[in-house]
Design a protein around this motif. Structure first.
Motif, PDB file in Angstrom:
ATOM      1  N   VAL A  72       0.839  -1.205   0.000  1.00 47.12           N
ATOM      2  CA  VAL A  72       0.000   0.000   0.000  1.00 47.12           C
ATOM      3  C   VAL A  72       0.874   1.255   0.000  1.00 47.12           C
ATOM      4  O   VAL A  72       0.622   2.212  -0.744  1.00 47.12           O
ATOM      5  N   ALA A  73       1.913   1.258   0.842  1.00 43.94           N
ATOM      6  CA  ALA A  73       2.789   2.432   0.963  1.00 43.94           C
ATOM      7  C   ALA A  73       3.460   2.756  -0.368  1.00 43.94           C
ATOM      8  O   ALA A  73       3.491   3.924  -0.798  1.00 43.94           O
ATOM      9  N   PHE A  74       3.979   1.742  -1.049  1.00 44.37           N
ATOM     10  CA  PHE A  74       4.668   1.990  -2.317  1.00 44.37           C
ATOM     11  C   PHE A  74       3.687   2.353  -3.434  1.00 44.37           C
ATOM     12  O   PHE A  74       4.048   3.097  -4.349  1.00 44.37           O
ATOM     13  N   PHE A  75       2.464   1.842  -3.357  1.00 49.99           N
ATOM     14  CA  PHE A  75       1.464   2.243  -4.353  1.00 49.99           C
ATOM     15  C   PHE A  75       1.216   3.745  -4.275  1.00 49.99           C
ATOM     16  O   PHE A  75       1.223   4.454  -5.298  1.00 49.99           O
ATOM     17  N   VAL A  76       0.992   4.244  -3.055  1.00 45.57           N
ATOM     18  CA  VAL A  76       0.724   5.677  -2.883  1.00 45.57           C
ATOM     19  C   VAL A  76       1.961   6.487  -3.270  1.00 45.57           C
ATOM     20  O   VAL A  76       1.866   7.518  -3.940  1.00 45.57           O
ATOM     21  N   TYR A  77       3.130   6.014  -2.860  1.00 48.84           N
ATOM     22  CA  TYR A  77       4.362   6.740  -3.178  1.00 48.84           C
ATOM     23  C   TYR A  77       4.590   6.831  -4.687  1.00 48.84           C
ATOM     24  O   TYR A  77       4.916   7.893  -5.217  1.00 48.84           O
ATOM     25  N   ASN A  78       4.417   5.722  -5.381  1.00 46.51           N
ATOM     26  CA  ASN A  78       4.656   5.706  -6.828  1.00 46.51           C
ATOM     27  C   ASN A  78       3.650   6.557  -7.597  1.00 46.51           C
ATOM     28  O   ASN A  78       3.905   6.942  -8.740  1.00 46.51           O
ATOM     29  N   SER A  79       2.512   6.859  -6.974  1.00 41.60           N
ATOM     30  CA  SER A  79       1.527   7.720  -7.625  1.00 41.60           C
ATOM     31  C   SER A  79       1.960   9.180  -7.598  1.00 41.60           C
ATOM     32  O   SER A  79       1.457  10.001  -8.373  1.00 41.60           O
ATOM     33  N   HIS A  80       2.899   9.504  -6.699  1.00 42.44           N
ATOM     34  CA  HIS A  80       3.355  10.899  -6.592  1.00 42.44           C
ATOM     35  C   HIS A  80       4.746  10.925  -5.958  1.00 42.44           C
ATOM     36  O   HIS A  80       4.901  11.143  -4.762  1.00 42.44           O
ATOM     37  N   ARG A  81       5.750  10.701  -6.764  1.00 42.98           N
ATOM     38  CA  ARG A  81       7.141  10.708  -6.268  1.00 42.98           C
ATOM     39  C   ARG A  81       7.662  12.136  -6.181  1.00 42.98           C
ATOM     40  O   ARG A  81       7.880  12.785  -7.187  1.00 42.98           O
ATOM     41  N   GLN A  82       7.817  12.594  -4.968  1.00 39.86           N
ATOM     42  CA  GLN A  82       8.386  13.914  -4.703  1.00 39.86           C
ATOM     43  C   GLN A  82       9.317  13.785  -3.507  1.00 39.86           C
ATOM     44  O   GLN A  82       9.334  12.762  -2.818  1.00 39.86           O
ATOM     45  N   VAL A  83      10.103  14.841  -3.235  1.00 45.66           N
ATOM     46  CA  VAL A  83      11.033  14.782  -2.100  1.00 45.66           C
ATOM     47  C   VAL A  83      10.271  14.533  -0.804  1.00 45.66           C
ATOM     48  O   VAL A  83      10.645  13.676   0.003  1.00 45.66           O
ATOM     49  N   ASN A  84       9.165  15.275  -0.579  1.00 43.78           N
ATOM     50  CA  ASN A  84       8.408  15.118   0.675  1.00 43.78           C
ATOM     51  C   ASN A  84       7.853  13.706   0.835  1.00 43.78           C
ATOM     52  O   ASN A  84       7.923  13.125   1.920  1.00 43.78           O
ATOM     53  N   THR A  85       7.268  13.161  -0.241  1.00 49.38           N
ATOM     54  CA  THR A  85       6.715  11.811  -0.129  1.00 49.38           C
ATOM     55  C   THR A  85       7.827  10.775   0.023  1.00 49.38           C
ATOM     56  O   THR A  85       7.627   9.748   0.673  1.00 49.38           O
ATOM     57  N   THR A  86       8.987  11.051  -0.545  1.00 46.52           N
ATOM     58  CA  THR A  86      10.124  10.138  -0.373  1.00 46.52           C
ATOM     59  C   THR A  86      10.553  10.098   1.083  1.00 46.52           C
ATOM     60  O   THR A  86      10.825   9.024   1.642  1.00 46.52           O
ATOM     61  N   LEU A  87      10.617  11.257   1.708  1.00 41.08           N
ATOM     62  CA  LEU A  87      10.979  11.313   3.130  1.00 41.08           C
ATOM     63  C   LEU A  87       9.938  10.594   3.986  1.00 41.08           C
ATOM     64  O   LEU A  87      10.281   9.869   4.926  1.00 41.08           O
ATOM     65  N   LYS A  88       8.655  10.796   3.650  1.00 39.39           N
ATOM     66  CA  LYS A  88       7.590  10.132   4.408  1.00 39.39           C
ATOM     67  C   LYS A  88       7.672   8.614   4.227  1.00 39.39           C
ATOM     68  O   LYS A  88       7.439   7.852   5.174  1.00 39.39           O
ATOM     69  N   LEU A  89       7.980   8.170   3.009  1.00 35.99           N
ATOM     70  CA  LEU A  89       8.120   6.732   2.757  1.00 35.99           C
ATOM     71  C   LEU A  89       9.281   6.162   3.553  1.00 35.99           C
ATOM     72  O   LEU A  89       9.153   5.097   4.174  1.00 35.99           O
ATOM     73  N   GLN A  90      10.401   6.854   3.554  1.00 33.44           N
ATOM     74  CA  GLN A  90      11.555   6.398   4.334  1.00 33.44           C
ATOM     75  C   GLN A  90      11.194   6.309   5.817  1.00 33.44           C
ATOM     76  O   GLN A  90      11.558   5.349   6.493  1.00 33.44           O
ATOM     77  N   LYS A  91      10.478   7.315   6.297  1.00 36.72           N
ATOM     78  CA  LYS A  91      10.083   7.368   7.707  1.00 36.72           C
ATOM     79  C   LYS A  91       9.128   6.228   8.060  1.00 36.72           C
ATOM     80  O   LYS A  91       9.084   5.768   9.208  1.00 36.72           O
ATOM     81  N   LEU A  92       8.364   5.767   7.078  1.00 35.82           N
ATOM     82  CA  LEU A  92       7.430   4.661   7.299  1.00 35.82           C
ATOM     83  C   LEU A  92       8.133   3.302   7.207  1.00 35.82           C
ATOM     84  O   LEU A  92       7.907   2.413   8.038  1.00 35.82           O
ATOM     85  N   ILE A  93       9.005   3.135   6.203  1.00 32.63           N
ATOM     86  CA  ILE A  93       9.623   1.830   5.933  1.00 32.63           C
ATOM     87  C   ILE A  93      10.800   1.530   6.857  1.00 32.63           C
ATOM     88  O   ILE A  93      10.988   0.377   7.271  1.00 32.63           O
ATOM     89  N   ASN A  94      11.577   2.542   7.210  1.00 34.36           N
ATOM     90  CA  ASN A  94      12.770   2.280   8.018  1.00 34.36           C
ATOM     91  C   ASN A  94      12.457   1.622   9.365  1.00 34.36           C
ATOM     92  O   ASN A  94      13.163   0.692   9.780  1.00 34.36           O
ATOM     93  N   PRO A  95      11.395   2.040  10.085  1.00 38.32           N
ATOM     94  CA  PRO A  95      11.054   1.330  11.323  1.00 38.32           C
ATOM     95  C   PRO A  95      10.712  -0.150  11.097  1.00 38.32           C
ATOM     96  O   PRO A  95      10.994  -0.989  11.954  1.00 38.32           O
ATOM     97  N   LEU A  96      10.112  -0.473   9.949  1.00 36.13           N
ATOM     98  CA  LEU A  96       9.836  -1.886   9.648  1.00 36.13           C
ATOM     99  C   LEU A  96      11.142  -2.659   9.510  1.00 36.13           C
ATOM    100  O   LEU A  96      11.258  -3.797   9.981  1.00 36.13           O
ATOM    101  N   ILE A  97      12.118  -2.036   8.840  1.00 35.69           N
ATOM    102  CA  ILE A  97      13.428  -2.682   8.676  1.00 35.69           C
ATOM    103  C   ILE A  97      14.067  -2.927  10.029  1.00 35.69           C
ATOM    104  O   ILE A  97      14.553  -4.029  10.331  1.00 35.69           O
ATOM    105  N   LEU A  98      14.078  -1.889  10.872  1.00 40.28           N
ATOM    106  CA  LEU A  98      14.687  -2.027  12.199  1.00 40.28           C
ATOM    107  C   LEU A  98      13.945  -3.069  13.033  1.00 40.28           C
ATOM    108  O   LEU A  98      14.553  -3.830  13.783  1.00 40.28           O
TER     109      LEU A  98
END
Length: 489
Positions: free
Chosen positions: A260-286
């Motif tokens: 779901v996260a990557f679907f929304v991100y790929n619909s609008h790739r911008q610096v702000n959404t990239t930062l939000k995606l990183q902020k969402l995915i990085n905790p999953l990695i950790l």
């Protein structure tokens, strides 16, 4: 303003913070003159009586009762904006009637309902997740770090607690496709674009993911500790099955979240959404990478307990790797999303060496995107390649490109060039290039004496880093610092 805009006077520079200062100076002047002219016109329109107009940076909000007044106000605003070669953007202008609710607001209400449904799951002891993201986000413990928990041994974990956890019927079933369809429906029904809600969606989504994992982990941690104590001997088989089932459920749930996260991100790739995606995915990695470290006595001894078995850990990390690979493979010179994709290399590195992109994928990305080797790109690639043997050839190409950047600027201008100055400072502290390369760089900016070169390199070693933190990089911490500076949420 002209000196940073090729002597052009049309519009206001977008991006740097000082552009907001210029915007205020100019637009306050315009606001004042519009107010005065409207007051002195034959119709004598008085602000706060006949109309009210509010402005946030360059967004105007005009409230009025009479259509005739509206036309007069707009005409007057157009006139004064034109003095500075500014104009009202017709594509972003729309009229609302009372009760005031915009299509974007309607979409946000439906998004919140959708996310509430997504996380409406039964967790341990039959309790609902019941997320309070404001409270959980503000006061959350960092469950994603691999850290000691000195007070953990004082928590009362007895046989009854373990039995309750074993009896919990956890079912985190989720079908990402159905939620993606619902997002598409919201966009269509509300007649908006993805760029209207992508930033908001990823921010709220990230907060709910954090809060949900915190609640889920409270039970998983107790079950894990119970399995490693004598308390669970009589129900060990059941407890082990329950623990595996919990891991399977949450890893599958996280995979759907990633979809779901990557679907929304790929619909609008911008610096702000990239930062939000990183902020969402990085905790999953950790969360999936790190284990529990529990203090067991007052002598600072600790017990290391595995949070996830390899099969579930690898499933989540591989899913993230696949999604990141897809982003890179669909970045080309026509998408104008090069910097956004490059940001994700930092996230990719957090997955660990096993999940970094193959040299072939990196070669294709560089070729397809028509890479412009600016200072940002060069430093990110150097950080990503680091000293990995598999990137040895790519790193040599990168070093040649960096040297080429210096050679493109005249010798007299190099010491005054801001981009080359920043790059030089960072390269001196970079542990991923050797001393001979650093000396080449110094020579290119006119520092040719051996003694001076060695002095600069010695100083750089003591500094550790100038702009780029090459080692001991904490992505979570850096993202928080970056996002805290955002003007818009």
């Amino acid at each position: 303003m002209q000196s940073v805009n090729e002597r052009e006077t049309n519009g206001i520079i977008i991006g740097p913070e000082f552009s907001r200062i210029f915007a205020e100076i100019i637009l306050q002047y315009i606001d004042k003159n519009v107010d005065i002219e409207l007051l002195n016109n034959p119709s004598s329109l008085i602000n706060k009586r006949n109309y009210e107009c509010y402005r946030y940076v360059d967004d105007y909000f005009l409230f009025y009762n009479d259509e005739k007044d509206k036309d007069e106000i707009i005409d007057c605003l157009w006139k004064w904006l034109k003095e500075f070669k500014l104009k009202i953007n017709d594509s972003k202008t729309f009229i609302l009637n009372r009760p005031f609710i915009t299509p974007v607001t309607k979409a946000k209400i439906r998004i919140n309902n959708l996310l509430n449904d997504m996380f409406d799951k039964t967790l341990w002891k039959g309790e609902k997740a019941d997320l309070n993201i404001e409270k959980d986000f503000a006061n959350k413990d960092n469950i994603f770090k691999d850290e000691n928990e000195p007070n953990e041994e004082s928590e009362n974990i007895n046989k009854e607690v373990i039995q309750d956890l074993v009896d919990s019927k956890i079912n985190l079933y989720m079908q990402s496709n159905s939620y993606i369809k619902e997002i598409k429906s919201i966009i269509d029904d509300c007649n908006i674009q993805y760029n209207d809600i992508a930033n908001y969606f990823l921010e709220i989504f990230g907060r709910k993911v954090d809060a949900f994992l915190k609640k889920f982990d409270s039970g998983l941690k107790k079950l894990c500790r119970g399995l490693n104590s004598e308390l669970a001997e009589s129900i060990r088989t059941e407890a082990e099955m329950s623990y595996k089932n919990a891991q399977k459920n949450i890893s599958s749930f996280m995979a759907n979240i990633i979809d779901v996260a990557f679907f929304v991100y790929n619909s609008h790739r911008q610096v702000n959404t990239t930062l939000k995606l990183q902020k969402l995915i990085n905790p999953l990695i950790l969360y999936v990478r790190n284990d529990y470290r529990i203090s067991v006595d007052h002598d600072a001894k600790e017990l290391r307990l595995k949070r996830f078995e390899d099969i579930y850990r690898n499933a989540v990390l591989k899913k993230i790797q696949d999604e990141l690979t897809l982003v890179l493979s669909t970045t080309d010179k026509h998408r104008n999303t090069l910097h956004e994709s490059t940001y994700l290399l930092v996230l990719s590195k957090e997955l660990g060496a096993k999940y970094m992109f193959s040299p072939k994928i990196m070669e294709n990305f560089i070729y397809m995107s028509g890479l412009d080797y600016n200072v940002f790109i060069c430093l990110i690639l150097l950080y990503y390649y680091s000293n990995h043997e598999s990137y040895k050839e790519l790193k040599k190409i990168l070093e040649d490109k960096i040297i080429g950047k210096y050679e493109q600027v005249s010798i007299m201008e190099r010491p005054r060039n801001a981009e080359l100055t920043i790059m030089t400072a960072d390269l001196m502290t970079c542990p991923f290039v050797d001393e001979s390369f650093k000396k080449k760089i110094l020579k290119k900016i006119g520092i040719t004496k051996e003694e001076e070169q060695k002095g600069i390199i010695r100083f750089a070693k003591k500094q550790k880093y100038i702009f780029t933190r090459w080692t001991s990089f904490d992505l979570n911490k850096e993202l928080q610092a970056k996002i805290s500076q955002e003007v818009y949420s």
